[in-house]
Design a protein around this motif. Structure first.
Motif, short mmCIF file in Angstrom:
data_model
loop_
_atom_site.label_atom_id
_atom_site.label_comp_id
_atom_site.label_asym_id
_atom_site.label_seq_id
_atom_site.Cartn_x
_atom_site.Cartn_y
_atom_site.Cartn_z
N GLU A 22 31.66 35.37 34.02
CA GLU A 22 30.75 36.55 33.31
C GLU A 22 29.62 36.36 33.36
OE1 GLU A 22 31.79 40.01 32.68
OE2 GLU A 22 32.89 39.59 33.94
N PRO A 23 29.12 35.11 32.37
CA PRO A 23 27.26 35.26 32.78
C PRO A 23 26.57 35.00 33.99
CG PRO A 23 28.28 33.50 31.00
CD PRO A 23 29.24 34.04 32.09
N THR A 24 27.47 34.89 34.78
CA THR A 24 26.89 34.58 36.20
C THR A 24 26.74 36.51 36.68
OG1 THR A 24 28.60 34.48 37.65
CG2 THR A 24 27.49 32.22 36.86
N VAL A 25 27.92 37.25 36.47
CA VAL A 25 27.08 38.71 36.54
C VAL A 25 26.26 39.69 35.56
CG1 VAL A 25 28.93 38.20 38.65
CG2 VAL A 25 28.98 38.43 35.82
N HIS A 26 25.43 38.95 34.53
CA HIS A 26 25.33 39.81 33.51
C HIS A 26 24.00 40.97 34.04
CE1 HIS A 26 25.19 40.84 29.24
NE2 HIS A 26 23.71 40.21 29.09
N GLY A 27 24.29 42.15 34.15
CA GLY A 27 23.95 43.19 33.96
C GLY A 27 23.85 43.27 35.70
N LEU A 28 23.90 42.75 36.23
CA LEU A 28 24.12 43.58 37.49
C LEU A 28 25.40 44.73 37.64
CD1 LEU A 28 24.87 39.53 39.84
CD2 LEU A 28 22.45 41.28 39.36
N VAL A 29 26.10 44.57 37.45
CA VAL A 29 27.00 46.13 37.18
C VAL A 29 26.44 47.10 37.10
CG1 VAL A 29 28.47 47.19 35.64
CG2 VAL A 29 28.92 44.66 36.37
N ARG A 30 25.05 46.60 36.45
CA ARG A 30 23.88 48.19 35.89
C ARG A 30 23.16 48.79 37.10
NH1 ARG A 30 25.34 45.85 31.22
NH2 ARG A 30 23.07 45.10 30.64
N GLU A 31 22.48 47.24 37.94
CA GLU A 31 21.55 47.24 38.84
C GLU A 31 21.65 47.73 39.98
OE1 GLU A 31 18.99 44.57 39.42
OE2 GLU A 31 19.39 43.06 37.48
N SER A 32 20.74 48.76 40.45
CA SER A 32 21.29 49.23 41.99
C SER A 32 20.82 47.75 43.26
CB SER A 32 19.47 50.11 41.84
OG SER A 32 18.46 50.25 42.19
N GLY A 33 21.45 48.14 44.64
CA GLY A 33 21.59 47.50 45.02
C GLY A 33 22.67 46.84 45.05
N PHE A 34 23.63 46.68 43.81
CA PHE A 34 24.16 45.35 43.57
C PHE A 34 25.79 46.48 43.49
CE2 PHE A 34 20.67 42.94 42.43
CZ PHE A 34 21.03 41.50 43.85
N ARG A 35 26.88 45.87 44.48
CA ARG A 35 28.16 45.70 44.25
C ARG A 35 29.07 44.72 43.33
NH1 ARG A 35 30.52 49.44 48.27
NH2 ARG A 35 31.34 47.51 48.90
N VAL A 36 29.77 44.67 42.29
CA VAL A 36 30.22 43.74 41.62
C VAL A 36 31.83 44.02 41.75
CG1 VAL A 36 30.28 41.76 39.80
CG2 VAL A 36 27.85 43.04 40.39
N GLU A 37 32.39 42.75 42.23
CA GLU A 37 33.82 42.88 42.76
C GLU A 37 34.71 41.87 42.35
OE1 GLU A 37 35.00 44.65 46.51
OE2 GLU A 37 33.58 46.19 46.26
N ARG A 38 35.04 42.35 40.71
CA ARG A 38 36.14 40.85 40.58
C ARG A 38 37.36 40.61 41.28
NH1 ARG A 38 32.63 43.64 36.87
NH2 ARG A 38 31.52 42.34 36.01
N GLU A 39 37.95 39.49 41.35
CA GLU A 39 38.75 38.70 41.84
C GLU A 39 39.28 37.26 41.38
OE1 GLU A 39 40.78 40.72 43.63
OE2 GLU A 39 39.64 42.06 45.06
N VAL A 40 40.11 37.63 42.07
CA VAL A 40 40.85 35.67 41.10
C VAL A 40 40.00 34.98 41.73
CG1 VAL A 40 42.90 35.87 40.16
CG2 VAL A 40 43.13 35.78 42.46
N PRO A 41 39.93 33.56 41.51
CA PRO A 41 38.81 32.07 43.11
C PRO A 41 39.52 32.60 44.40
CG PRO A 41 39.08 31.88 40.65
CD PRO A 41 39.95 32.65 40.43
N SER A 42 41.05 32.25 44.88
CA SER A 42 41.42 32.64 45.61
C SER A 42 41.37 33.75 46.39
CB SER A 42 42.80 32.40 45.86
OG SER A 42 43.53 33.25 44.72
N ARG A 43 41.40 34.43 45.97
CA ARG A 43 40.95 36.34 46.89
C ARG A 43 39.88 36.37 46.74
NH1 ARG A 43 42.45 39.28 50.23
NH2 ARG A 43 42.11 41.46 49.48
N VAL A 44 38.97 35.98 46.09
CA VAL A 44 37.09 36.13 46.38
C VAL A 44 37.49 35.40 47.48
CG1 VAL A 44 34.84 35.26 45.97
CG2 VAL A 44 36.59 36.18 43.35
#
Length: 279
Positions: A33-55
């Motif tokens: 979570e600290p690595t993507v803090h605030g990015l969800v609300r920023e334009s230009g990024f789309r954050v999609e969460r998965e388990v590590p193997s799926r990423v």
């Protein structure tokens, strides 16, 4: 250590995908979570969460532009790393553990969490060094009781390992790696094809981490659904057990992992560390 290669964006490469949106495959665990803090609300990024193997699978398939990938996956693609950002540990990590009910030396069969890839490589390296042999490995969905019903030991990662309540013994893989090598271990970092992100995108990812590190209390509260005891546990974990830098010591630990993994034929070669250009 020789200087790592810096990859500059090629002609036409920018800070986003062709659609103008940088697709980020993020890990769905507390420690990410600290690595993507605030990015969800920023334009230009789309954050999609998965388990590590799926990423890792989605990055290899081109379904995301950058992935917070298990470190071992870097050896299987032509990728570059976002400098300065990682998820690692130097000593006990608490969320990457091998659970076992009998003496470790008697382990013959190990159940591996299907959510994991880097930790699967790590446990195989560590058990080979510790036991002088390779147990049988089977892949199973994360569920500690079921895993220990079918094997002598079970690898569990992420929040399920951190929150596990069990009378089984546990081997903390972060602690065991540092005891063996004297180095930090790196579990994941941002990586993607060369040229997919430029200096301004790299800077924004680094700033997101800096913002996250300044907000660990709030992140822990949110992840704990406001439960004070869990929130305190989570904040202590983020502050005391997880290392988010990717400095020289972490790079040395990463290269040592690749060397040991290659010696066991877990990766095809020891890769050179290549980095996206930063400002």
């Amino acid at each position: 250590m020789s200087a790592p290669a810096v990859v500059k964006p090629g002609p036409g490469a920018g800070d986003a995908s062709r659609a103008g949106l940088l697709r980020l495959g993020a890990v769905s665990y507390l420690n990410a979570e600290p690595t993507v803090h605030g990015l969800v609300r920023e334009s230009g990024f789309r954050v999609e969460r998965e388990v590590p193997s799926r990423v890792a699978e989605r990055l290899h398939a081109g379904e995301v532009d950058l992935g917070l990938v298990p470190s071992i996956e870097y050896a299987f693609g032509r990728y570059a790393i976002v400098p300065g950002v990682a998820i690692g540990s130097s000593g006990p990590v608490r969320s990457v553990c091998l659970f076992h009910r009998g003496p470790l030396e008697r382990v013959r069969r190990v159940a591996l969490d299907t959510s994991s890839r880097a930790s699967v490589g790590l446990v195989r390296v560590l058990l080979h060094a510790r036991l002088g042999r390779d147990p049988e490995y089977v892949r199973m969905p994360p569920g500690l009781d079921a895993m220990l019903d079918h094997a002598d030991a079970a690898l569990l990662i992420g929040d399920p390992a951190l929150d596990a309540e069990t009378d089984a013994l546990r081997l903390d893989l972060g602690e065991e790696w540092t005891r063996l090598t004297g180095l930090p271990v790196v579990y994941a970092f941002w990586a993607g094809p060369t040229g997919v992100v430029g200096p301004s995108g790299v800077r924004r990812l680094q700033q997101a981490l800096a913002s996250g590190l300044a907000s660990l209390g709030a992140i822990a509260q949110r992840q704990a659904d406001g439960e004070p005891e869990r929130a305190a546990k989570y904040e202590a974990y983020l502050r005391d057990n997880i290392v988010y830098r990717l400095g020289e010591a972490e790079q040395a630990g990463l290269m040592e992992f690749f060397r040991r993994a290659h010696a066991l034929a877990l990766v095809p070669a020891v890769p050179e560390l290549r980095f996206h250009e930063q400002a």
